[in-house]
Design an enzyme around this catalytic site. Structure first.
Site, PDB file in Angstrom:
ATOM      1  N   HIS A  58     -37.958  20.711  25.738  1.00  0.00           N
ATOM      2  CA  HIS A  58     -37.506  22.102  25.690  1.00  0.00           C
ATOM      3  C   HIS A  58     -37.785  22.884  26.974  1.00  0.00           C
ATOM      4  CE1 HIS A  58     -35.578  23.008  21.901  1.00  0.00           C
ATOM      5  NE2 HIS A  58     -36.445  22.233  21.266  1.00  0.00           N
ATOM      6  N   ASP A 118     -37.345  15.865  22.998  1.00  0.00           N
ATOM      7  CA  ASP A 118     -36.988  17.111  23.667  1.00  0.00           C
ATOM      8  C   ASP A 118     -38.251  17.870  24.056  1.00  0.00           C
ATOM      9  OD1 ASP A 118     -35.836  19.426  24.571  1.00  0.00           O
ATOM     10  OD2 ASP A 118     -34.646  19.797  22.769  1.00  0.00           O
ATOM     11  N   GLU A 136     -28.654  22.073  29.173  1.00  0.00           N
ATOM     12  CA  GLU A 136     -28.294  23.129  28.226  1.00  0.00           C
ATOM     13  C   GLU A 136     -28.453  24.524  28.808  1.00  0.00           C
ATOM     14  OE1 GLU A 136     -31.732  24.255  25.232  1.00  0.00           O
ATOM     15  OE2 GLU A 136     -31.547  22.086  25.325  1.00  0.00           O
ATOM     16  N   HIS A 173     -25.160  19.784  24.215  1.00  0.00           N
ATOM     17  CA  HIS A 173     -26.113  20.615  23.487  1.00  0.00           C
ATOM     18  C   HIS A 173     -25.339  21.373  22.416  1.00  0.00           C
ATOM     19  CE1 HIS A 173     -28.742  24.402  23.310  1.00  0.00           C
ATOM     20  NE2 HIS A 173     -29.544  23.430  22.934  1.00  0.00           N
TER      21      HIS A 173
END
Length: 386
Positions: free
Chosen positions: A195, A193, A246, A296
């Site tokens: 992010h 991830d 997400e 998510h």
């Protein structure tokens, strides 16, 4: 402690919503829970996303209450459209979180009224258990979690290339990925991830190339979500699966993402993207494009349970993000036992509605805390993404 059977609606008069409440509690992080009550003694629970301005989400739920009281809670399409359409402007984080949490509670009521689990109202089960993964950011943590929960997949957070040169951070990520792979062997999937902290696609491409040797299940949020064309171009260039979603809302944004061919796996958040039915619609669009869904799920135990019902009834579901609920304070949010991963999977409940009741008495012991994500700066002082 055994739970008493919830009341079941058996006929007229029609169910009517009498109250919509939001509870903001802190059990390690803030959680926003929504309770919808009816005149027949049946109530439902939902979870809205918490991302910082949580009091704003609570206020939005309270504002929607005036639109919903007196309506039949089982007319979920109608009530969703009431909230979404009459807001007029497309919602962002706060509005869509509030809609999602309310929508969950409506499904809980519908299931309890029918005496059925929610997934049975969505077409029934297409699988018998739900595969999950947890975050593990070191070889030691990875081995420990596999030993405890039997995971067949794990995910590591990579951070941001914040060194000079940036390629030094990329090499560091690759070394850490290789160390985790060596520790757990070839039979456990690894996810990574970024992010959404990488803004320049060339860095995301370099990262994807560096991760190829460990054969990831996916690289998540490799670049920022604002420019879907950049994500699509990245996906065309790399040779590992790209996952994202997400930070996106509703079927409308996911339709754009999927039509551009920007993801192999979409990751809507059921507490943010619009709720259960909206996430089912997103999954249907994805299925028609041969795209998988890995929701998510960073929030509380109710969010996990709502996702279990989604996953149970969705053919192109692949895996669910998971945070164990077997220890306080998370387990204290729920009356009775929580569902805990065994051999890397979660069981599917058979109780009406979601199968959980929230513990309002416990809420009183968990006052919310003001918070925001920590700020981050690049070496030259530029505000970074978090």
């Amino acid at each position: 402690m055994a739970q008493s059977a919830p009341p079941r609606y058996t006929g007229k008069p029609e169910l009517k919503i009498t109250d919509v409440q939001a509870f903001l509690v802190n059990a390690g992080r803030n959680y926003v829970y929504v309770k919808v009550s009816t005149d027949q003694g049946i109530h439902g629970w939902g979870e809205a996303y918490s991302a910082g301005p949580d009091q704003a989400t609570v206020a939005t739920v309270a504002d929607f209450k005036e639109w919903l009281v007196g309506k039949d809670p089982r007319n979920i399409e109608y009530l969703w459209a009431t909230m979404y359409n009459f807001t007029r402007f497309p919602g962002g984080l706060v509005v869509n979180a509030a809609i999602s949490g309310i929508e969950h509670a409506l499904w809980d009521i519908a299931g309890k009224a029918a005496g059925l689990p929610v997934y049975m109202l969505l077409g029934g089960k297409c699988r018998n258990k739900i595969r999950v993964y947890q975050a593990a950011n070191s070889p030691e943590q990875a081995k420990s979690l596999i030993a405890k929960y039997g995971y067949t997949a794990l995910k590591a957070t990579l951070g941001f290339p914040d060194s000079v040169p940036e390629s030094l951070s990329i090499r560091g990520f690759a070394d850490r990925a290789a160390a985790i792979r060596d520790a757990i062997g070839p039979k456990v999937d690894l996810c990574f991830d970024a992010h959404a902290r990488i803004w320049a696609p060339y860095l995301a491409y370099e990262l994807a190339e560096a991760l190829k040797p460990v054969h990831p299940l996916f690289l998540e949020e490799a670049v920022r979500p604002e420019n879907m064309d950049a994500m699509a171009e990245l996906r065309r260039r790399v040779q590992i699966p790209i996952a994202t979603g997400e930070e996106l809302y509703t079927k409308y944004q996911f339709q754009q993402l999927i039509n551009l061919g920007a993801a192999d796996i979409v990751q809507p958040d059921i507490c943010l993207a619009g709720g259960m039915l909206e996430q089912k619609k997103i999954a249907a669009i994805a299925e028609a494009h041969y795209v998988e869904v890995a929701p998510h799920n960073p929030l509380g135990p109710l969010a996990t349970l709502v996702n279990i019902h989604f996953a149970a009834s969705t053919p192109n579901f692949v895996i669910l993000e998971y945070h164990p609920d077997d220890e306080s304070p998370r387990k204290d949010l729920i009356k009775g036992d929580t569902i805990v991963a065994k051999d890397g999977y979660l069981a599917i409940p058979d109780k009406p509605g979601w199968g959980y009741e929230m513990d309002e008495e416990a809420f009183k012991r968990m006052p919310p805390k003001p918070w925001h994500r920590g700020f981050s700066f690049r070496p030259d002082g530029t505000p970074d993404f978090v």
